[in-house]
Design a protein around this motif. Structure first.
Motif, PDB file in Angstrom:
ATOM      1  N   TYR A  35       0.810  -1.159   0.005  1.00 27.97           N
ATOM      2  CA  TYR A  35      -0.012   0.038   0.159  1.00 27.97           C
ATOM      3  C   TYR A  35       0.987   1.360  -0.040  1.00 27.97           C
ATOM      4  N   GLY A  42      -5.543   7.900   3.678  1.00 28.35           N
ATOM      5  CA  GLY A  42      -5.676   6.592   3.841  1.00 28.35           C
ATOM      6  C   GLY A  42      -4.926   5.676   3.160  1.00 28.35           C
ATOM      7  N   LEU A  90       3.677   0.894   2.756  1.00 25.46           N
ATOM      8  CA  LEU A  90       3.235  -0.217   3.848  1.00 25.46           C
ATOM      9  C   LEU A  90       3.035  -1.574   3.257  1.00 25.46           C
ATOM     10  N   GLY A 105       3.201  -3.797   8.495  1.00 22.89           N
ATOM     11  CA  GLY A 105       4.686  -3.197   9.079  1.00 22.89           C
ATOM     12  C   GLY A 105       4.812  -2.167   9.159  1.00 22.89           C
ATOM     13  N   SER A 106       6.014  -1.523   9.665  1.00 22.24           N
ATOM     14  CA  SER A 106       6.099  -0.118   9.903  1.00 22.24           C
ATOM     15  C   SER A 106       6.268   0.732   8.798  1.00 22.24           C
ATOM     16  N   ARG A 109       9.497   4.908   4.718  1.00 21.65           N
ATOM     17  CA  ARG A 109       9.334   6.369   4.192  1.00 21.65           C
ATOM     18  C   ARG A 109      10.192   6.583   3.052  1.00 21.65           C
TER      19      ARG A 109
ATOM     20  N   GLN B  34     -11.984  -3.908   9.324  1.00 17.96           N
ATOM     21  CA  GLN B  34     -10.856  -3.941  10.453  1.00 17.96           C
ATOM     22  C   GLN B  34     -10.515  -2.330  10.933  1.00 17.96           C
ATOM     23  N   PHE B  36      -7.936   0.122  12.496  1.00 21.38           N
ATOM     24  CA  PHE B  36      -6.397   0.021  12.980  1.00 21.38           C
ATOM     25  C   PHE B  36      -6.275   1.745  13.642  1.00 21.38           C
ATOM     26  N   GLN B  38      -2.914   4.352  13.947  1.00 19.10           N
ATOM     27  CA  GLN B  38      -1.491   4.763  13.354  1.00 19.10           C
ATOM     28  C   GLN B  38      -0.822   5.718  14.029  1.00 19.10           C
ATOM     29  N   GLY B  41       3.879   8.831  11.423  1.00 17.75           N
ATOM     30  CA  GLY B  41       4.949   8.511  10.711  1.00 17.75           C
ATOM     31  C   GLY B  41       5.115   7.002  10.903  1.00 17.75           C
ATOM     32  N   LYS B  42       4.197   6.261  11.717  1.00 21.02           N
ATOM     33  CA  LYS B  42       4.588   4.842  11.855  1.00 21.02           C
ATOM     34  C   LYS B  42       3.560   3.830  10.985  1.00 21.02           C
ATOM     35  N   GLY B  43       3.674   2.698  11.161  1.00 22.82           N
ATOM     36  CA  GLY B  43       2.873   1.858  10.431  1.00 22.82           C
ATOM     37  C   GLY B  43       1.586   1.633  11.148  1.00 22.82           C
ATOM     38  N   LEU B  44       0.710   0.780  10.683  1.00 25.80           N
ATOM     39  CA  LEU B  44      -0.761   0.397  11.154  1.00 25.80           C
ATOM     40  C   LEU B  44      -0.993  -0.699  12.172  1.00 25.80           C
ATOM     41  N   LEU B  49     -10.822  -6.671  14.242  1.00 31.31           N
ATOM     42  CA  LEU B  49     -11.382  -7.437  13.125  1.00 31.31           C
ATOM     43  C   LEU B  49     -12.741  -7.975  13.215  1.00 31.31           C
ATOM     44  N   LEU B  89      -8.036   4.284  11.596  1.00 31.13           N
ATOM     45  CA  LEU B  89      -8.212   4.037  10.105  1.00 31.13           C
ATOM     46  C   LEU B  89      -9.421   3.138  10.453  1.00 31.13           C
ATOM     47  N   LEU B 102      -7.968  -4.253   0.816  1.00 27.74           N
ATOM     48  CA  LEU B 102      -8.595  -3.169   1.764  1.00 27.74           C
ATOM     49  C   LEU B 102      -8.971  -2.072   0.964  1.00 27.74           C
ATOM     50  N   PHE B 104      -9.698   1.654   2.361  1.00 28.57           N
ATOM     51  CA  PHE B 104      -9.483   2.492   3.692  1.00 28.57           C
ATOM     52  C   PHE B 104     -10.145   3.873   3.577  1.00 28.57           C
ATOM     53  N   GLY B 105     -10.634   4.322   4.873  1.00 30.67           N
ATOM     54  CA  GLY B 105     -11.074   5.658   5.015  1.00 30.67           C
ATOM     55  C   GLY B 105      -9.934   6.767   5.350  1.00 30.67           C
ATOM     56  N   ALA B 106     -10.076   7.845   5.303  1.00 28.38           N
ATOM     57  CA  ALA B 106      -9.057   8.833   5.456  1.00 28.38           C
ATOM     58  C   ALA B 106      -8.563   9.030   6.779  1.00 28.38           C
TER      59      ALA B 106
END
Lengths: 113, 114
Positions: A35, A42, A90, A105-106, A109, B34, B36, B38, B41-44, B49, B89, B102, B104-106
Motif C-alpha cells: 500500500y 488513507g 506499507l 509493517g512499520s 518512508r 478492520q 487500525f 496509526q 509516521g508509523k505503520g498500522l 477485526l 483508520l 482493503l 481505507f477511509g481517510a
C-alpha cells in the motif's frame, strides 16, 4: 513471534532513480500486499502477491512492480521515480486462516527529491 | 465503487471521556471490516477485526460494532487516555469483485488532552 518486517525504514532518492523496498511477512502468512500512503490520506492498494504471482493490482502505473519469493517475502520496485512517489509504503500480510485479517509493517518512508 | 468515509476527521477530548468514531461504506457486501491505529509516521496496528457475520468485537477499552445492512461501523473507546492519541483508520475487505484488497477511509485524528 515477529510481525511484518520492512526495510529500509527511510530512503531518499533522486527523481528518475529506481528503488527496491523489502518485506518479510508475519510467520504463517502467505499473502503479501503493498500500500502507498500519502500524507493525511488513507493507504491506497498497489498490488497483492500470493504463491509468487501478482493476484491483484490497484490503479498504479507499470513503474510499480513487485516480486514474491518462495519464503513468502516480497519486494516492491519503483522505476523512474517522480516527486509524487514520495509517501509511506506499507506492507501487509495475511492468510485465509486469519480470516483475512491483515498485519501491517512499520512502513518505509520514501522521499524523492 | 466501494468508498469508505470516516467522521469526524479530527476529534479532541479531555482525558477520561468515552468517545465514538464512525465509519461508513457504500457497498454493504463486505467480507470483513478492520479498525487500525496509526501513530505519526508509523505503520498500522490492528485493533479489531469484525467478520461480516459478526455484530461486534471487544478488546479491553475498545468495542467495535458492525451494521452491514446500513453500511456502518463504530469504534467506541471507553475512558480515553492521552496514550490513545493517534489516527484511527477503518478498512473494509470486499465485496468479492474487489478481490482481497482493503479499502481505507481517510482516518480520524484523535487527541486526548491530559
Amino acid at each position: 513471534d515477529a510481525g511484518v518486517t520492512q526495510s529500509p525504514t527511510h530512503l531518499i532518492k533522486t527523481r528518475g532513480q529506481q528503488v527496491t523496498l523489502r518485506c518479510s511477512p508475519k510467520s504463517g502468512h502467505d499473502t503479501v500486499s503493498w500500500y502507498q500512503q500519502a500524507l493525511g490520506q488513507g493507504p491506497q492498494f498497489i498490488f497483492q502477491y500470493y504463491e509468487e504471482e501478482e493476484r491483484q493490482r490497484g490503479n498504479f502505473p507499470d513503474r510499480f512492480s513487485g516480486h514474491q519469493f518462495p519464503n513468502y517475502s516480497s519486494e516492491l520496485n519503483v522505476n523512474a521515480l517522480l516527486l509524487g512517489d514520495s509517501a509511506l509504503y506499507l506492507c501487509a500480510s495475511s492468510t485465509w486462516s486469519s480470516g483475512y485479517g491483515y498485519t501491517f509493517g512499520s512502513g518505509t518512508r520514501l522521499t524523492v527529491v | 465503487k466501494q468508498e469508505v468515509t470516516q467522521i469526524p476527521a479530527a476529534l479532541s477530548v479531555p482525558e477520561g471521556e468515552n468517545l465514538v468514531l464512525n465509519c461508513s461504506f457504500t457497498d454493504s457486501a463486505i467480507y470483513n471490516l478492520q479498525w487500525f491505529r496509526q501513530d505519526p509516521g508509523k505503520g498500522l496496528t490492528s485493533l479489531l477485526l469484525i467478520q461480516s457475520s459478526q455484530r461486534e468485537q471487544t478488546s479491553g477499552r475498545l468495542n467495535a460494532s458492525l451494521d452491514k445492512s446500513s453500511g456502518r461501523s463504530t469504534l467506541y473507546i471507553a475512558a480515553s487516555q492521552p496514550g490513545d492519541s493517534a489516527t484511527y483508520l477503518c478498512a473494509v475487505k470486499g465485496p468479492d469483485e474487489y478481490g482481497n484488497k482493503l479499502v481505507f477511509g481517510a482516518g480520524t485524528i484523535l487527541r486526548v488532552k491530559s
